[in-house]
Design a protein around this motif. Sequence first.
Motif, PDB file in Angstrom:
ATOM      1  N   PHE A   2      12.104   6.637 -10.548  1.00  0.00           N
ATOM      2  CA  PHE A   2      11.937   5.181 -10.487  1.00  0.00           C
ATOM      3  C   PHE A   2      11.809   4.734  -9.029  1.00  0.00           C
ATOM      4  N   THR A   3      11.433   3.498  -8.839  1.00  0.00           N
ATOM      5  CA  THR A   3      11.210   2.965  -7.496  1.00  0.00           C
ATOM      6  C   THR A   3      12.499   2.998  -6.679  1.00  0.00           C
ATOM      7  N   SER A   4      12.388   3.532  -5.464  1.00  0.00           N
ATOM      8  CA  SER A   4      13.533   3.622  -4.567  1.00  0.00           C
ATOM      9  C   SER A   4      13.522   2.532  -3.502  1.00  0.00           C
ATOM     10  N   LEU A   5      12.332   2.070  -3.138  1.00  0.00           N
ATOM     11  CA  LEU A   5      12.196   1.075  -2.065  1.00  0.00           C
ATOM     12  C   LEU A   5      10.869   0.362  -2.242  1.00  0.00           C
ATOM     13  N   GLY A   6      10.842  -0.921  -1.977  1.00  0.00           N
ATOM     14  CA  GLY A   6       9.598  -1.662  -2.120  1.00  0.00           C
ATOM     15  C   GLY A   6       9.468  -2.769  -1.091  1.00  0.00           C
ATOM     16  N   TRP A   7       8.263  -3.278  -0.992  1.00  0.00           N
ATOM     17  CA  TRP A   7       7.946  -4.357  -0.060  1.00  0.00           C
ATOM     18  C   TRP A   7       7.253  -5.493  -0.799  1.00  0.00           C
ATOM     19  N   HIS A   8       7.557  -6.735  -0.426  1.00  0.00           N
ATOM     20  CA  HIS A   8       6.775  -7.887  -0.867  1.00  0.00           C
ATOM     21  C   HIS A   8       5.632  -8.038   0.122  1.00  0.00           C
ATOM     22  N   VAL A   9       4.423  -8.165  -0.387  1.00  0.00           N
ATOM     23  CA  VAL A   9       3.242  -8.332   0.478  1.00  0.00           C
ATOM     24  C   VAL A   9       2.499  -9.598   0.059  1.00  0.00           C
ATOM     25  N   ASP A  10       1.780 -10.184   1.005  1.00  0.00           N
ATOM     26  CA  ASP A  10       1.013 -11.395   0.716  1.00  0.00           C
ATOM     27  C   ASP A  10      -0.224 -11.107  -0.116  1.00  0.00           C
ATOM     28  N   ASP A  11      -0.856  -9.959   0.140  1.00  0.00           N
ATOM     29  CA  ASP A  11      -2.109  -9.621  -0.532  1.00  0.00           C
ATOM     30  C   ASP A  11      -2.092  -8.128  -0.865  1.00  0.00           C
ATOM     31  N   ARG A  21       1.896  -8.800  -8.990  1.00  0.00           N
ATOM     32  CA  ARG A  21       1.025  -7.628  -8.947  1.00  0.00           C
ATOM     33  C   ARG A  21       1.775  -6.513  -8.223  1.00  0.00           C
ATOM     34  N   VAL A  22       1.890  -5.345  -8.875  1.00  0.00           N
ATOM     35  CA  VAL A  22       2.709  -4.255  -8.351  1.00  0.00           C
ATOM     36  C   VAL A  22       1.900  -2.962  -8.311  1.00  0.00           C
ATOM     37  N   ALA A  23       2.058  -2.211  -7.213  1.00  0.00           N
ATOM     38  CA  ALA A  23       1.436  -0.891  -7.076  1.00  0.00           C
ATOM     39  C   ALA A  23       2.484   0.063  -6.499  1.00  0.00           C
ATOM     40  N   TRP A  24       2.359   1.348  -6.838  1.00  0.00           N
ATOM     41  CA  TRP A  24       3.332   2.345  -6.410  1.00  0.00           C
ATOM     42  C   TRP A  24       2.653   3.487  -5.660  1.00  0.00           C
ATOM     43  N   PHE A  25       3.402   4.073  -4.723  1.00  0.00           N
ATOM     44  CA  PHE A  25       2.962   5.244  -3.981  1.00  0.00           C
ATOM     45  C   PHE A  25       4.197   6.052  -3.603  1.00  0.00           C
ATOM     46  N   LYS A  26       3.981   7.296  -3.190  1.00  0.00           N
ATOM     47  CA  LYS A  26       5.106   8.161  -2.851  1.00  0.00           C
ATOM     48  C   LYS A  26       5.083   8.536  -1.382  1.00  0.00           C
ATOM     49  N   ASP A  27       6.271   8.768  -0.839  1.00  0.00           N
ATOM     50  CA  ASP A  27       6.375   9.312   0.506  1.00  0.00           C
ATOM     51  C   ASP A  27       6.232  10.833   0.416  1.00  0.00           C
ATOM     52  N   PRO A  28       6.207  11.555   1.535  1.00  0.00           N
ATOM     53  CA  PRO A  28       6.010  13.012   1.475  1.00  0.00           C
ATOM     54  C   PRO A  28       7.064  13.779   0.670  1.00  0.00           C
ATOM     55  N   ASP A  29       8.258  13.197   0.488  1.00  0.00           N
ATOM     56  CA  ASP A  29       9.296  13.864  -0.298  1.00  0.00           C
ATOM     57  C   ASP A  29       9.313  13.427  -1.752  1.00  0.00           C
ATOM     58  N   GLY A  30       8.387  12.560  -2.148  1.00  0.00           N
ATOM     59  CA  GLY A  30       8.300  12.136  -3.534  1.00  0.00           C
ATOM     60  C   GLY A  30       9.088  10.886  -3.869  1.00  0.00           C
ATOM     61  N   ASN A  31       9.699  10.226  -2.874  1.00  0.00           N
ATOM     62  CA  ASN A  31      10.369   8.947  -3.138  1.00  0.00           C
ATOM     63  C   ASN A  31       9.314   7.948  -3.596  1.00  0.00           C
ATOM     64  N   LEU A  32       9.553   7.289  -4.712  1.00  0.00           N
ATOM     65  CA  LEU A  32       8.614   6.315  -5.244  1.00  0.00           C
ATOM     66  C   LEU A  32       8.825   4.968  -4.563  1.00  0.00           C
ATOM     67  N   LEU A  33       7.779   4.478  -3.928  1.00  0.00           N
ATOM     68  CA  LEU A  33       7.800   3.225  -3.168  1.00  0.00           C
ATOM     69  C   LEU A  33       6.850   2.241  -3.826  1.00  0.00           C
ATOM     70  N   SER A  34       7.035   0.956  -3.587  1.00  0.00           N
ATOM     71  CA  SER A  34       6.177  -0.026  -4.244  1.00  0.00           C
ATOM     72  C   SER A  34       5.781  -1.166  -3.317  1.00  0.00           C
ATOM     73  N   LEU A  35       4.691  -1.813  -3.709  1.00  0.00           N
ATOM     74  CA  LEU A  35       4.224  -3.053  -3.087  1.00  0.00           C
ATOM     75  C   LEU A  35       4.204  -4.097  -4.196  1.00  0.00           C
ATOM     76  N   THR A  36       4.675  -5.300  -3.911  1.00  0.00           N
ATOM     77  CA  THR A  36       4.649  -6.381  -4.895  1.00  0.00           C
ATOM     78  C   THR A  36       4.082  -7.635  -4.261  1.00  0.00           C
ATOM     79  N   GLN A  37       3.065  -8.165  -4.885  1.00  0.00           N
ATOM     80  CA  GLN A  37       2.518  -9.468  -4.497  1.00  0.00           C
ATOM     81  C   GLN A  37       3.038 -10.469  -5.518  1.00  0.00           C
ATOM     82  N   LEU A  38       3.913 -11.359  -5.058  1.00  0.00           N
ATOM     83  CA  LEU A  38       4.508 -12.344  -5.951  1.00  0.00           C
ATOM     84  C   LEU A  38       3.517 -13.449  -6.264  1.00  0.00           C
TER      85      LEU A  38
END
Length: 126
Positions: free
Chosen positions: A61-70, A106-123
């Motif tokens: 599951f998502t370990s860390l995420g960021w809110h982004v404008d776009d 709007r949400v998208a996910w990507f992983k870091d080199p160790d497989g931690n699941l990270l996300s971007l969220t546009q509110l």
Amino acid sequence: MLGSTQPVAFLAITDVERAQVFYGDVLGLRLISDDPFALVFDLAGVPLRLQKIREFSPHPFTSLGWHVDDATTTIAALRARGVEFERFGFMEQDADGVWTAPGGARVAWFKDPDGNLLSLTQLVAA
């Protein structure tokens, strides 16, 4: 009690060099310190402590995420830096890998080199 104190975010890493390049060069975070136990990056004023460990099994599951404008612009910029976005068979995602939540975020996910699941969220704009 802790509501007015600064948090610290934690993730685990096994390859220090790859993590330093990913979080520093790819994501653009500023390295604060590198000690025998962790890399520490500035995460918009919050320390992100990447704990140096020998073995690690990432969470599904998502370990860390960021809110982004776009989301679209941010995804394109990260893809240009080599980031690959995740696709999940159990949800509908657009061509960029973005899922639109029932509330419109709007949400998208990507992983870091160790497989931690990270996300971007546009509110959704209020």
